[in-house]
Structure formats: C-alpha cells, structure tokens
Write an enzyme that holds these catalytic residues in place. Structure first.
Site, PDB file in Angstrom:
ATOM      1  N   TYR A 214       1.559   2.549 -10.431  1.00  0.00           N
ATOM      2  CA  TYR A 214       1.453   2.218  -9.012  1.00  0.00           C
ATOM      3  C   TYR A 214       1.431   3.481  -8.149  1.00  0.00           C
ATOM      4  O   TYR A 214       0.859   3.491  -7.063  1.00  0.00           O
ATOM      5  CB  TYR A 214       2.557   1.235  -8.594  1.00  0.00           C
ATOM      6  CG  TYR A 214       2.020  -0.181  -8.681  1.00  0.00           C
ATOM      7  CD1 TYR A 214       1.501  -0.653  -9.880  1.00  0.00           C
ATOM      8  CD2 TYR A 214       1.945  -1.007  -7.561  1.00  0.00           C
ATOM      9  CE1 TYR A 214       0.930  -1.901  -9.967  1.00  0.00           C
ATOM     10  CE2 TYR A 214       1.376  -2.271  -7.645  1.00  0.00           C
ATOM     11  CZ  TYR A 214       0.859  -2.714  -8.850  1.00  0.00           C
ATOM     12  OH  TYR A 214       0.276  -3.942  -8.934  1.00  0.00           O
ATOM     13  N   LYS A 217      -2.086   4.599  -7.265  1.00  0.00           N
ATOM     14  CA  LYS A 217      -2.990   3.747  -6.483  1.00  0.00           C
ATOM     15  C   LYS A 217      -3.274   4.405  -5.128  1.00  0.00           C
ATOM     16  O   LYS A 217      -2.387   4.995  -4.514  1.00  0.00           O
ATOM     17  CB  LYS A 217      -2.372   2.357  -6.283  1.00  0.00           C
ATOM     18  CG  LYS A 217      -2.351   1.563  -7.594  1.00  0.00           C
ATOM     19  CD  LYS A 217      -2.025   0.117  -7.370  1.00  0.00           C
ATOM     20  CE  LYS A 217      -1.869  -0.630  -8.674  1.00  0.00           C
ATOM     21  NZ  LYS A 217      -3.119  -1.090  -9.282  1.00  0.00           N
ATOM     22  N   HIS A 275       7.362  -0.592 -10.402  1.00  0.00           N
ATOM     23  CA  HIS A 275       6.260  -0.535  -9.438  1.00  0.00           C
ATOM     24  C   HIS A 275       6.735  -0.804  -7.995  1.00  0.00           C
ATOM     25  O   HIS A 275       6.466  -0.025  -7.086  1.00  0.00           O
ATOM     26  CB  HIS A 275       5.172  -1.557  -9.795  1.00  0.00           C
ATOM     27  CG  HIS A 275       4.608  -1.385 -11.179  1.00  0.00           C
ATOM     28  ND1 HIS A 275       4.552  -0.184 -11.819  1.00  0.00           N
ATOM     29  CD2 HIS A 275       4.052  -2.270 -12.044  1.00  0.00           C
ATOM     30  CE1 HIS A 275       3.991  -0.334 -13.025  1.00  0.00           C
ATOM     31  NE2 HIS A 275       3.684  -1.602 -13.174  1.00  0.00           N
ATOM     32  N   ARG A 366      -3.921 -13.408  -6.435  1.00  0.00           N
ATOM     33  CA  ARG A 366      -3.634 -12.091  -6.999  1.00  0.00           C
ATOM     34  C   ARG A 366      -3.684 -11.069  -5.873  1.00  0.00           C
ATOM     35  O   ARG A 366      -4.717 -10.893  -5.236  1.00  0.00           O
ATOM     36  CB  ARG A 366      -4.695 -11.749  -8.059  1.00  0.00           C
ATOM     37  CG  ARG A 366      -4.542 -10.356  -8.568  1.00  0.00           C
ATOM     38  CD  ARG A 366      -5.583  -9.926  -9.560  1.00  0.00           C
ATOM     39  NE  ARG A 366      -5.358  -8.496  -9.811  1.00  0.00           N
ATOM     40  CZ  ARG A 366      -6.130  -7.531  -9.343  1.00  0.00           C
ATOM     41  NH1 ARG A 366      -7.197  -7.807  -8.648  1.00  0.00           N
ATOM     42  NH2 ARG A 366      -5.839  -6.269  -9.575  1.00  0.00           N
ATOM     43  N   LYS A 367      -2.565 -10.455  -5.593  1.00  0.00           N
ATOM     44  CA  LYS A 367      -2.580  -9.371  -4.608  1.00  0.00           C
ATOM     45  C   LYS A 367      -1.298  -8.554  -4.675  1.00  0.00           C
ATOM     46  O   LYS A 367      -0.288  -9.012  -5.212  1.00  0.00           O
ATOM     47  CB  LYS A 367      -2.801  -9.908  -3.196  1.00  0.00           C
ATOM     48  CG  LYS A 367      -1.664 -10.654  -2.591  1.00  0.00           C
ATOM     49  CD  LYS A 367      -1.973 -11.001  -1.148  1.00  0.00           C
ATOM     50  CE  LYS A 367      -0.853 -11.852  -0.574  1.00  0.00           C
ATOM     51  NZ  LYS A 367      -1.110 -12.391   0.731  1.00  0.00           N
ATOM     52  N   LYS A 405      -1.340  -6.328  12.796  1.00  0.00           N
ATOM     53  CA  LYS A 405      -1.484  -7.596  13.518  1.00  0.00           C
ATOM     54  C   LYS A 405      -0.935  -7.417  14.928  1.00  0.00           C
ATOM     55  O   LYS A 405       0.202  -7.004  15.120  1.00  0.00           O
ATOM     56  CB  LYS A 405      -0.693  -8.690  12.794  1.00  0.00           C
ATOM     57  CG  LYS A 405      -1.477  -9.294  11.653  1.00  0.00           C
ATOM     58  CD  LYS A 405      -0.637 -10.156  10.769  1.00  0.00           C
ATOM     59  CE  LYS A 405      -0.030 -11.345  11.496  1.00  0.00           C
ATOM     60  NZ  LYS A 405       0.723 -12.193  10.516  1.00  0.00           N
ATOM     61  N   ASP A 423      -8.149  -3.222  12.071  1.00  0.00           N
ATOM     62  CA  ASP A 423      -8.368  -3.378  10.640  1.00  0.00           C
ATOM     63  C   ASP A 423      -9.077  -2.172  10.033  1.00  0.00           C
ATOM     64  O   ASP A 423     -10.179  -1.831  10.449  1.00  0.00           O
ATOM     65  CB  ASP A 423      -9.221  -4.655  10.467  1.00  0.00           C
ATOM     66  CG  ASP A 423      -9.461  -5.009   9.021  1.00  0.00           C
ATOM     67  OD1 ASP A 423      -9.129  -4.207   8.141  1.00  0.00           O
ATOM     68  OD2 ASP A 423      -9.984  -6.113   8.785  1.00  0.00           O
ATOM     69  N   SER A 425     -10.435  -1.606   6.683  1.00  0.00           N
ATOM     70  CA  SER A 425     -10.744  -2.129   5.350  1.00  0.00           C
ATOM     71  C   SER A 425     -11.575  -1.085   4.636  1.00  0.00           C
ATOM     72  O   SER A 425     -12.640  -0.683   5.118  1.00  0.00           O
ATOM     73  CB  SER A 425     -11.531  -3.430   5.467  1.00  0.00           C
ATOM     74  OG  SER A 425     -10.648  -4.465   5.797  1.00  0.00           O
TER      75      SER A 425
HETATM   76  C1  BG6 Z   1       1.791  -3.543 -15.671  1.00  0.00           C
HETATM   77  C2  BG6 Z   1       2.537  -4.773 -16.091  1.00  0.00           C
HETATM   78  O1  BG6 Z   1       2.657  -2.458 -15.538  1.00  0.00           O
HETATM   79  O2  BG6 Z   1       1.171  -3.797 -14.411  1.00  0.00           O
HETATM   80  C3  BG6 Z   1       1.633  -5.983 -16.159  1.00  0.00           C
HETATM   81  O3  BG6 Z   1       3.118  -4.534 -17.378  1.00  0.00           O
HETATM   82  C4  BG6 Z   1       0.870  -6.148 -14.865  1.00  0.00           C
HETATM   83  O4  BG6 Z   1       2.383  -7.145 -16.437  1.00  0.00           O
HETATM   84  C5  BG6 Z   1       0.225  -4.841 -14.452  1.00  0.00           C
HETATM   85  O5  BG6 Z   1      -0.119  -7.139 -15.063  1.00  0.00           O
HETATM   86  C6  BG6 Z   1      -0.380  -4.954 -13.060  1.00  0.00           C
HETATM   87  O6  BG6 Z   1      -1.094  -3.782 -12.781  1.00  0.00           O
HETATM   88  P1  BG6 Z   1      -2.213  -3.797 -11.645  1.00  0.00           P
HETATM   89  O7  BG6 Z   1      -2.629  -2.375 -11.539  1.00  0.00           O
HETATM   90  O8  BG6 Z   1      -3.282  -4.712 -12.127  1.00  0.00           O
HETATM   91  O9  BG6 Z   1      -1.545  -4.330 -10.421  1.00  0.00           O
END
Ligand code: BG6
Length: 516
Positions: A214, A217, A275, A366-367, A405, A423, A425
C-alpha cells in the site's frame, strides 16, 4: 511543455531525480543481481516478475547490468520457469514488439533449484550470481545483490541464514546485499519480534526492506505531498475541524482459492494491521523534519505509539456466509473476513477524533479510500445541515481520485443549496500517464536504497502492539464474528458503529467518477 505530453518514463525519472537529490541517494550503476526466492509461487508470478518486467521495459533495469535469478524447490529448467512466467507478463493479444520485449526479458532470468535450509542450493545460487558478476567484469564483492523473499515467513530465518553464510556481497568493497520481505511478518507481537530478532542478528536494518505494497500506491505516496506542500490543509487538519476519518478497504470477492492462507490470518492481520494502519500513519503524522526515510518513519512511529487500546464496544467483526464451505477452511472457523473498528489517537492534534478502519471481503463493491469528514459549520444561516458535511475523499483505487465535497448554491433562480465537489480524477486529469504498479516503485526504491516506503522494525512492533490483545481474544474464540451475506455492505452493526462514532452520511449523494 504541457503535462499531458510527458511520458511515463519522464515522469518517473523526474520524480526519482528530484527526491534522490533531497535524500542524498546516488543512482548507482554496475552489476545488479535480483534473486527471487519462491520463484514458482503465486506472489512471484503475479506481482514480483511482472513488476521487474515493467521496470525493464521502462529502462530502469539495463540488460548489460542486470541478471535475475529464480530460486525454488521444484526441479525445473530455466525455460520451464520462463514459460510459466510468460503469460503473466503480457496479455494474449500481445503485439510482436511486446512479445519480443518479453523474450528479451525472459532471457535475463536463470533458475536455480534448491531447498530453503540447505547449503548446497545456496552455494549453487552464489556460483550462478558470481558467474554473472564475473561476466560483467564486476570486481569481486563490489556488485549489488537484491534478495526478494516471496516466501512464507516461516522460512525467512533459515533463508536469511543461508544468504548470510553463502551469498553475501561485501559492503566494504562498495557492494551491497539487500533483503526484501513480505507480509505477514509474524502473527502477533511476540512472533513478529522473534522474527525481527532472528533476521536482525544477520542483517542490519538498512539492509532489510519490509514491503507493505500500500505504501507503493500512487495516492498513498501523494499523502505526504498533499498534507505538507499545501497551505490549505495546514489550519484544517486537526480535531478543531475534522469530525472523523475513515480508512476503508472493500473487496467484492471472497478468499478466492486462498482460504487456507487467509484462515490462518484473517482480515485484521491481512489488511488492517498493515495496509490500513500505514495509511492512517500518513494521514495522522506530524510534519517530518525532512524527507529522509528515518525522519518520516520517526513520525509514523509516534502516531502508532499514541494509539489507545481499542475498546470492545468499538469493534464489529464479521464473517461472510459460505466462507467455511471452502474445503481449506475449518468448519468452525472463527476467523473474521470483515472488521470495523475505531482507533483513537491520544495526542494534541487528534484528541477526540475517531479513526474508523474498515475492511471486508465478499462485499458489494471493490474500493479503497480515505474519507476525512469535517465538522458542521457553526451558526449555519443556510440551514443546510441536511445537505451533509464537507468531506475530503482520497480514492486509492479503483479510478484514483481525490475530491472535496462542498455545499454550493444550486444553479438556478432559487436560493437552494446542494452538495457538489471539486474533483481531481486522475484518469481525466493525467490522461497520458500510466500509474505504475506499487511493486514496481518499491523494487526500484530497494535498488536505490530508499527505505522511505518500507516499514521499520519499531513501526512494525508498535503496529502489532495495537492489535495483539484483540487478535488473541479472537484466536481463543472469546470474540465472535457476525455472519453477513456475501455481496452486502457487511454486518448492519458496522454501520451503527460508524454512526455512533459520529459519521454523518449524506443521504442521496453519490460521487460518480467522470467518464473520459
Ligand atoms: C494483500 C492481501 O496484501 O492485499 C489480499 O493479502 C488483498 O488479501 C490484497 O486482496 C489487496 O491488494 P490491492 O492492491 O488489490 O488492494
């Protein structure tokens, strides 16, 4: 030149040059050996080798300097490994140019088979590395050796012992040996400290790179810049103005074939202790003295050490229905696949501000995002509380963005208020930029010797200190997860906790990422 015309390569090298100067990091040249241990495993195939390929493709790994070694137990040939990796480096519809690049890259890879605790394999590995160094006319001991442990932590100590005994380079001759380790780094405070001590007896802290991807990123790296290069945030970033902070990780799939691994660890060890906590540190820390890795990590440790014990009533755990159907998961597993909890930082800046960490698998989306919610405006003449509060949202993924916001006048004749946003983006603003994968940056940082985005031993210890009491109680079955439906928001109790902690939801407002 407008920013749109910048290539990825230019942007990356611009970034590295400017920061390197500040940090006193010299761009070294000369022979470099990258050794991926656990070369046939999932992590190596899906993350490590593709990241190395992308670095190669962008010119960060030069074929006249670098050689890559895969090491694992299976008795396979160089070509077997290359064939296994190929499909992970480029899609099925690769152009002939791309396929040629892949072939050239694969030729840089050699495979060595051996066990993780016997001398013979590592002697063979050392021989292979030395031959490569010799062929590059590198004087003995002066080259660079990077060992990437894409392995379970149980074998870290024996592998590190083998590297130390058989494969070390000599720093006094100008060479170096660096070790990259992956999470999970231990299961609790005691096991993590034991692991740290065992590795610490073999390598010095500047040689050990504990990856938390993380920290690689784009928007996580941006936190430091955002907070400390913008006057705007300076007076706002504290308990006078901020009501609460949420750091959220959601996945819309379950354990996906990783049930065996996951059940050993659970969502707190898999996502929150590392993370999300790392992100929290960057959101909450004070300004470091400089950008030097030690200065940054000093500030992160202070945050972790100021976190109060988590209260039972501020934790909600969940497990999705059907989790134990996975044959690799025990029938009566107590492992949480979801958790929401409130962390409180006992210091001058954050007293009274709940930091809500939330992570879950098999949810409805997913986010990953950071949501900083500001307090209500005092003396509200517009009576616009119903419009919701100011929020600063940093969307880590997907569709990287940050938006603020705001309440504004609704366009039109009437004097009505409405929620809108400023924003940024990334997809829209930086159209020509391909955002590098976290692993690419982190491997590049390791080569450069920049530990800023890696977890230091005392950070790790402080992180385990926060969660170990809770983890032990879960392991002993004293705290039970609530069942939730896959594809839902998780247990309803988690939303109630959020509300109790003071988060005010803006009903009817949804941020829609702009389309190109
Ligand atoms: C990993 C975890 O460290 O991070 C996983 O072990 C998880 O369970 C993944 O899916 C998520 O990573 P990202 O980069 O897709 O958010």
């Amino acid at each position: 030149m407008g920013s749109g015309a910048w290539t990825v390569e230019k942007r990356l090298s611009f970034r590295s040059e400017s920061f390197s100067k500040e940090l006193g990091i010299v761009n070294e040249t000369g022979c470099l050996s990258i050794i991926v241990l656990g070369a046939s495993g999932d992590l190596a195939k899906k993350k490590t080798f593709p990241a190395l390929f992308n670095l190669y493709r962008q010119g960060f790994l030069q074929s006249n300097e670098v050689h890559i070694f895969g090491y694992a137990r299976s008795k396979i040939s160089d070509d077997d490994l290359r064939n296994r990796l190929k499909g992970y480096l480029v899609g099925k519809e690769a152009s002939s140019e791309q396929s040629e690049e892949v072939s050239k890259f694969l030729q840089l890879i050699k495979y060595v088979s051996g066990s993780y605790d016997s001398a013979s394999g590592f002697e063979l590995l050392d021989k292979g590395i030395s031959e490569h160094e010799f062929s590059k006319k590198s004087a003995e001991g002066t080259s660079r050796r990077l060992f990437y442990l894409a392995l379970p932590p149980s074998v870290y100590p024996s592998v590190c012992k083998m590297i130390k005994s058989y494969c070390m380079n000599k720093s006094d001759l100008g060479g170096w040996t660096r070790i990259v380790v992956e999470k999970p780094f231990g299961r609790d405070l005691e096991s993590a400290e034991k692991l740290s001590t065992e590795i610490g007896e073999l390598f010095d802290e500047p040689q050990i790179y504990r990856i938390d991807h993380y920290l690689g990123k784009e928007l996580v790296q941006n936190l430091l810049v955002l907070r400390f290069a913008n006057r705007l945030f300076l007076p706002l970033w504290n308990h006078d103005n901020i009501a609460n902070v949420q750091i959220v990780f959601r996945e819309d799939f379950g354990t996906d074939g990783r049930g065996g691994y996951f059940d050993e660890y659970g969502i707190i060890r898999d996502i929150i202790q590392n993370h999300l906590l790392q992100v929290l540190c960057l959101v909450a820390m004070e300004k470091p003295v400089s950008l030097k890795p030690e200065h940054i990590r000093d500030e992160k440790v202070k945050v972790l050490q100021s976190v109060l014990p988590i209260k039972d009533e501020e934790i909600i755990l969940g497990q999705y229905e059907g989790y134990t159907d996975d044959p690799t998961v025990p029938d009566h597993s107590n492992t949480p696949t979801f958790a929401t909890m409130v962390l409180r930082i006992h210091n001058e800046r954050w007293e009274g501000v709940p930091f809500i960490l939330k992570a879950g698998k098999a949810l409805n989306s997913r986010k990953a995002e950071i949501r900083v919610q500001f307090k209500d405006v005092p003396g509200d003449i517009f009576k616009c509380k119903k419009q919701g509060r100011n929020e600063f949202v940093i969307r880590l993924q997907p569709s990287e963005a940050m938006y603020m916001k705001l309440t504004v006048k609704q366009p039109g004749l009437e004097m009505l208020t409405v929620q809108s946003e400023l924003d940024l983006s990334y997809g829209q603003r930086y159209q020509d930029v391909i955002i590098p994968e976290a692993y690419e940056r982190l491997i590049l940082d390791t080569i450069k010797g920049d530990q800023q985005h890696f977890v230091r031993r005392d950070e790790l210890k402080a992180a385990w200190e926060i969660f170990t009491p809770l983890l032990h109680r879960i392991d002993n079955g004293e705290v039970k997860p609530i069942s939730y439906k896959p594809g839902s928001r998780g247990p309803a109790e988690a939303d109630e906790l959020l509300e109790k902690a003071g988060y005010v939801q803006t009903h009817g407002y949804i941020w829609i990422p702009p389309t190109l």
